[in-house]
Design a protein around this motif. Structure first.
Motif, short mmCIF file in Angstrom:
data_model
loop_
_atom_site.label_atom_id
_atom_site.label_comp_id
_atom_site.label_asym_id
_atom_site.label_seq_id
_atom_site.Cartn_x
_atom_site.Cartn_y
_atom_site.Cartn_z
N LEU A 99 -6.43 5.29 -3.54
CA LEU A 99 -5.84 5.71 -5.04
C LEU A 99 -7.17 6.02 -5.71
CD1 LEU A 99 -3.23 3.72 -6.80
CD2 LEU A 99 -5.28 4.81 -8.11
N SER A 102 -9.03 9.11 -4.56
CA SER A 102 -8.33 10.43 -4.76
C SER A 102 -8.46 10.51 -6.28
CB SER A 102 -6.60 10.21 -4.47
OG SER A 102 -6.99 10.11 -2.74
N GLY A 120 -3.59 10.13 -7.29
CA GLY A 120 -3.87 9.13 -6.52
C GLY A 120 -2.96 8.16 -5.73
N PHE A 121 -1.68 8.16 -6.80
CA PHE A 121 -0.62 7.23 -6.36
C PHE A 121 0.10 8.16 -5.08
CE2 PHE A 121 0.73 5.49 -10.91
CZ PHE A 121 -0.33 4.62 -10.73
N SER A 124 -2.11 7.99 -1.88
CA SER A 124 -2.24 6.52 -1.40
C SER A 124 -1.00 6.03 -0.51
CB SER A 124 -2.69 5.55 -2.47
OG SER A 124 -1.53 5.45 -3.36
N MET A 163 3.97 1.32 -9.10
CA MET A 163 3.76 2.92 -9.46
C MET A 163 4.68 3.80 -10.23
SD MET A 163 1.83 4.02 -5.89
CE MET A 163 0.10 3.17 -5.32
#
Length: 315
Positions: A99, A102, A120-121, A124, A163
């Motif tokens: 995460l 990214s 990023g979420f 990941s 998230m």
């Protein structure tokens, strides 16, 4: 959607899937790639042969639930406890490091901080259904790296809960309420714990009573009700239905009738699970890949190499 349209859509999907997957098998390519390709062909960005995509996705969701349910039966709570280091250490390291890296790359490319975190979420996390299907086809679910992969995937599914809570709160001018996030996480853990403890005492006794009736149909219906029921209950805590089904499988894995339950549910799982991969293929817009081939290839290679390095580091 009327019944004739539903049957027409299913007939089109399965007919084209049979042809495409057969070709892929002859070329020694994975069947998942064949289902994805079939979905791209019949989907709205392809030949647009399916009239109701939502109905297909709903049925595909049941296939994913059954897939995670059978994986839970094969995995068992004992194996999950034995792999707790992978679940509690390797999983968080893989998710957090991927995460962070990214998001840093996305920020350097000019994206705003919320957009960078969102990417990023996405990067990941992994597709639990696709990975587990691949491991199952190769007979590697019970291998060392197969169990390690499942442990990390379970953590990723749990990590998806916070998230999803954070994403709507990343708008400009808002700040995520920490107490709401903590409350949801605690509620999820409490609900899962209560479900597991209650089911471990209730499920074996229930299955023993059902088996004593000597009715195969009743046993199958009971297993399906347990799978969907536990998944439905856990979904109220913010977890996905698929993760709830995995927990249901873990619970039934402790019963002496787990092998019978697995044998009964497999035909339904395989037929409905193929719909999931087809429905994913329907979402692929081949025009994007055609218009931006190098960007698409570069992102795919970067994600694969980057997550591989992160996973090796975490283990």
């Amino acid at each position: 959607m009327s019944e004739p349209h539903a049957l027409t859509d299913l007939l089109i999907i399965f007919s084209i899937s049979v042809c495409v997957v057969l070709v892929f098998q002859r070329l020694r390519l994975p069947s998942i790639a064949g289902f994805l390709t079939a979905g791209a062909l019949v989907g709205p960005y392809g030949l647009n042969l399916v009239s109701d995509l939502q109905q297909v996705q709903a049925m595909a969701g049941i296939g994913v639930v059954l897939l995670l349910f059978t994986i839970g039966i094969e995995f068992s709570l004992a194996q999950l406890a034995a792999n707790r280091r992978l679940f509690l250490v390797a999983g968080p390291i893989q998710v957090l490091v991927t995460l962070a890296l990214s998001a840093m790359v996305a920020k350097s490319l000019g994206l705003s901080l919320p957009e960078a975190i969102f990417w990023g979420f996405l990067i990941s996390l992994s597709s639990t259904a696709i990975v587990l299907k691949t491991l199952g086809d190769r007979g590697e679910s019970d291998s060392l790296y197969g169990r390690a992969t499942i442990g990390v995937l379970v953590f990723q599914d749990l990590a998806a809960v916070p998230m999803m809570l954070v994403i709507p709160l990343m708008e400009e001018g808002t700040s995520p309420p920490l107490q709401d996030l903590v409350f949801t996480l605690v509620k999820s853990l409490v609900v899962v714990a209560l479900v597991v403890v209650t089911a471990r005492f209730f499920v074996p006794r229930l299955l023993a009573q059902i088996v004593s009736s000597r009715s195969r149909e009743l046993f199958l219906l009971t297993v399906i009700v347990l799978c969907l029921g536990i998944a439905w209950v856990t979904s109220f805590s913010g977890l996905s239905l698929a993760l709830g089904a995995f927990i249901a499988g873990l619970v039934i894995s402790e019963s002496e009738y787990c092998h019978q339950a697995l044998a009964e549910i497999l035909p339904f799982r395989d037929s409905l699970n193929s719909l999931f991969f087809v429905s994913v293929g329907m979402l692929m817009d081949v025009r994007v890949m055609w218009n931006y081939p190098w960007w698409t290839l570069g992102i795919v290679v970067a994600v694969l190499l980057g997550k591989s390095v992160m996973s090796v580091t975490a283990f």
